[in-house]
Design a protein around this motif. Structure first.
Motif, mmCIF file in Angstrom:
data_model
loop_
_atom_site.group_PDB
_atom_site.id
_atom_site.type_symbol
_atom_site.label_atom_id
_atom_site.label_comp_id
_atom_site.label_asym_id
_atom_site.label_seq_id
_atom_site.Cartn_x
_atom_site.Cartn_y
_atom_site.Cartn_z
ATOM 1 N N UNK A 184 3.109 -3.558 -4.319
ATOM 2 C CA UNK A 184 3.636 -4.681 -5.095
ATOM 3 C C UNK A 184 3.274 -4.543 -6.567
ATOM 4 N N UNK A 185 2.029 -4.163 -6.848
ATOM 5 C CA UNK A 185 1.611 -3.957 -8.234
ATOM 6 C C UNK A 185 2.444 -2.846 -8.870
ATOM 7 N N UNK A 186 2.649 -1.757 -8.155
ATOM 8 C CA UNK A 186 3.404 -0.623 -8.694
ATOM 9 C C UNK A 186 4.848 -1.015 -8.992
ATOM 10 N N UNK A 187 5.477 -1.710 -8.078
ATOM 11 C CA UNK A 187 6.882 -2.089 -8.285
ATOM 12 C C UNK A 187 7.032 -3.042 -9.465
ATOM 13 N N UNK A 188 6.104 -3.973 -9.599
ATOM 14 C CA UNK A 188 6.234 -4.957 -10.678
ATOM 15 C C UNK A 188 5.827 -4.396 -12.034
ATOM 16 N N UNK A 189 5.268 -3.210 -12.057
ATOM 17 C CA UNK A 189 4.927 -2.595 -13.333
ATOM 18 C C UNK A 189 6.147 -1.970 -14.014
ATOM 19 N N UNK A 190 7.243 -1.856 -13.293
ATOM 20 C CA UNK A 190 8.460 -1.297 -13.883
ATOM 21 C C UNK A 190 9.050 -2.288 -14.872
ATOM 22 N N UNK A 191 9.560 -1.830 -16.010
ATOM 23 C CA UNK A 191 10.153 -2.735 -17.007
ATOM 24 C C UNK A 191 11.257 -3.600 -16.391
ATOM 25 N N UNK A 192 11.171 -4.896 -16.628
ATOM 26 C CA UNK A 192 12.202 -5.818 -16.169
ATOM 27 C C UNK A 192 12.163 -6.151 -14.697
ATOM 28 N N UNK A 193 11.151 -5.667 -13.972
ATOM 29 C CA UNK A 193 11.087 -5.936 -12.531
ATOM 30 C C UNK A 193 10.875 -7.424 -12.281
ATOM 31 N N UNK A 194 11.617 -7.975 -11.333
ATOM 32 C CA UNK A 194 11.504 -9.383 -10.976
ATOM 33 C C UNK A 194 10.988 -9.548 -9.564
ATOM 34 N N UNK A 195 10.871 -10.790 -9.151
ATOM 35 C CA UNK A 195 10.305 -11.086 -7.825
ATOM 36 C C UNK A 195 11.088 -10.409 -6.711
ATOM 37 N N UNK A 196 12.411 -10.264 -6.912
ATOM 38 C CA UNK A 196 13.230 -9.680 -5.857
ATOM 39 C C UNK A 196 12.799 -8.256 -5.505
#
Length: 325
Positions: free
Chosen positions: A249-261
């Motif tokens: 979850x931390x890795x995915x949300x570190x991407x620019x513009x990543x949202x809850x989805x």
């Protein structure tokens, strides 16, 4: 022996120890065990699927303890509307005397609860929110430091500063929350100006906690570093146990513009509940705080609370007194 504080007097409990409002865990087995041990056990309203289910759980808890217990009512933004008024009505009609509110503004509930003789604890992660809750008329503030499991706010203030900062300005009784697991923490909280402590993660590692033994072993084995902060980029920070799911979850949300989805399927409550039941420590999000580093066993609640109180009393009566020249 017992430590008498404004919180024990107001809530009618023996020891100044309150169980956190724990999703999944906040059911009659654990809440009644905490209350029977002299603390304040806490059912979690939204762990129950409906207001009717909460009413039944309140009745079940009352069969298991004749001591005070509370209900946590966390007010969250949700996709599907939650019938909070009906949950509140179930609490009042069930004769519950203490409610812990958390999340969004509890104002719509406070007046009705207090009009029916219910004491309201409100959990806050900042001094300004604590003062707003005091003005709103709540009875007790639970001030939540950055060490906590769950949502510590966005200001990253640890309890060593936040608790006395709040005590300097809040006039009503106050509970210290976040990072508490033993008698040293209870003694420290009292010294910092609190009237008791709130423990969440610590009660998840007890004999009565309704989770798989492998989950309790996981919490015992972890140290204070074993947490992740998720949802930071969404300004909804949450502290959870470090495992493969929270790492992802931390890795995915570190991407620019990543949202809850981008993490919705990882962090779903259903997936987390299944992990707690099955014992799969990497199966979903497991909520836990930095207090994991202070947890070394999973005893019955009665043993744990007696140990904490005895340790705090020994520190207050012997260690600190003995340091005086």
């Amino acid at each position: 022996m017992a430590l008498r504080t404004r919180v024990t007097e107001l809530l009618g409990i023996e020891h100044p120890i309150v169980m956190g409002g724990l999703t999944f865990y906040g059911r009659a087995e654990l809440a009644s065990a905490v209350s029977n041990a002299g603390g304040l056990g806490m059912l979690t309203a939204l762990t129950q699927s409906s207001p009717e289910a909460l009413a039944a759980e309140i009745a079940r808890c009352r069969e298991m303890t004749d001591r005070p217990f509370g209900v946590n009512l966390t007010i969250l933004p949700t996709i599907d509307p939650v019938p909070y008024d009906a949950y509140r009505r179930a609490i009042i009609e069930g004769g519950v005397t203490v409610v812990e509110t958390a999340g969004r503004n509890p104002a719509p509930h406070v007046e009705d609860l207090r009009a029916h003789g219910v004491k309201v604890i409100h959990k806050c992660a900042s001094v300004r929110h604590a003062l707003a809750a005091e003005r709103m008329g709540v009875d007790v503030i639970s001030i939540d430091g950055f060490e906590c499991a769950g949502h510590p706010g966005e200001e990253d203030i640890g309890g060593l500063v936040l608790i006395p900062a709040a005590a300097d300005r809040v006039t009503i009784p106050m509970i210290a929350s976040g990072g508490f697991a033993d008698g040293r923490g209870l003694a420290a909280a009292l010294a910092l100006g609190a009237d008791g402590i709130n423990m969440g993660t610590r009660f998840c590692a007890t004999a009565e906690a309704p989770a798989h033994p492998a989950i309790k072993d996981f919490l015992v084995a972890n140290d204070e570093r074993a947490t992740n902060l998720i949802f930071r980029s969404l300004r909804n920070t949450a502290r959870v146990a470090k495992n493969r799911v929270s790492d992802e979850a931390v890795a995915r949300l570190s991407a620019p513009g990543a949202g809850f989805e981008t993490v919705a399927e990882l962090v779903s409550g259903k997936r987390g509940r299944e992990a707690l039941v099955s014992g799969d420590v990497d199966g979903g999000i497991i909520w836990a705080g930095q207090a994991q580093g202070l947890i070394h066993d999973a005893p019955p609640c009665a043993e744990l609370i007696a140990r904490i109180v005895a340790e705090a009393e020994a520190i207050i009566d012997t260690r600190l007194t003995g340091m005086r020249a």
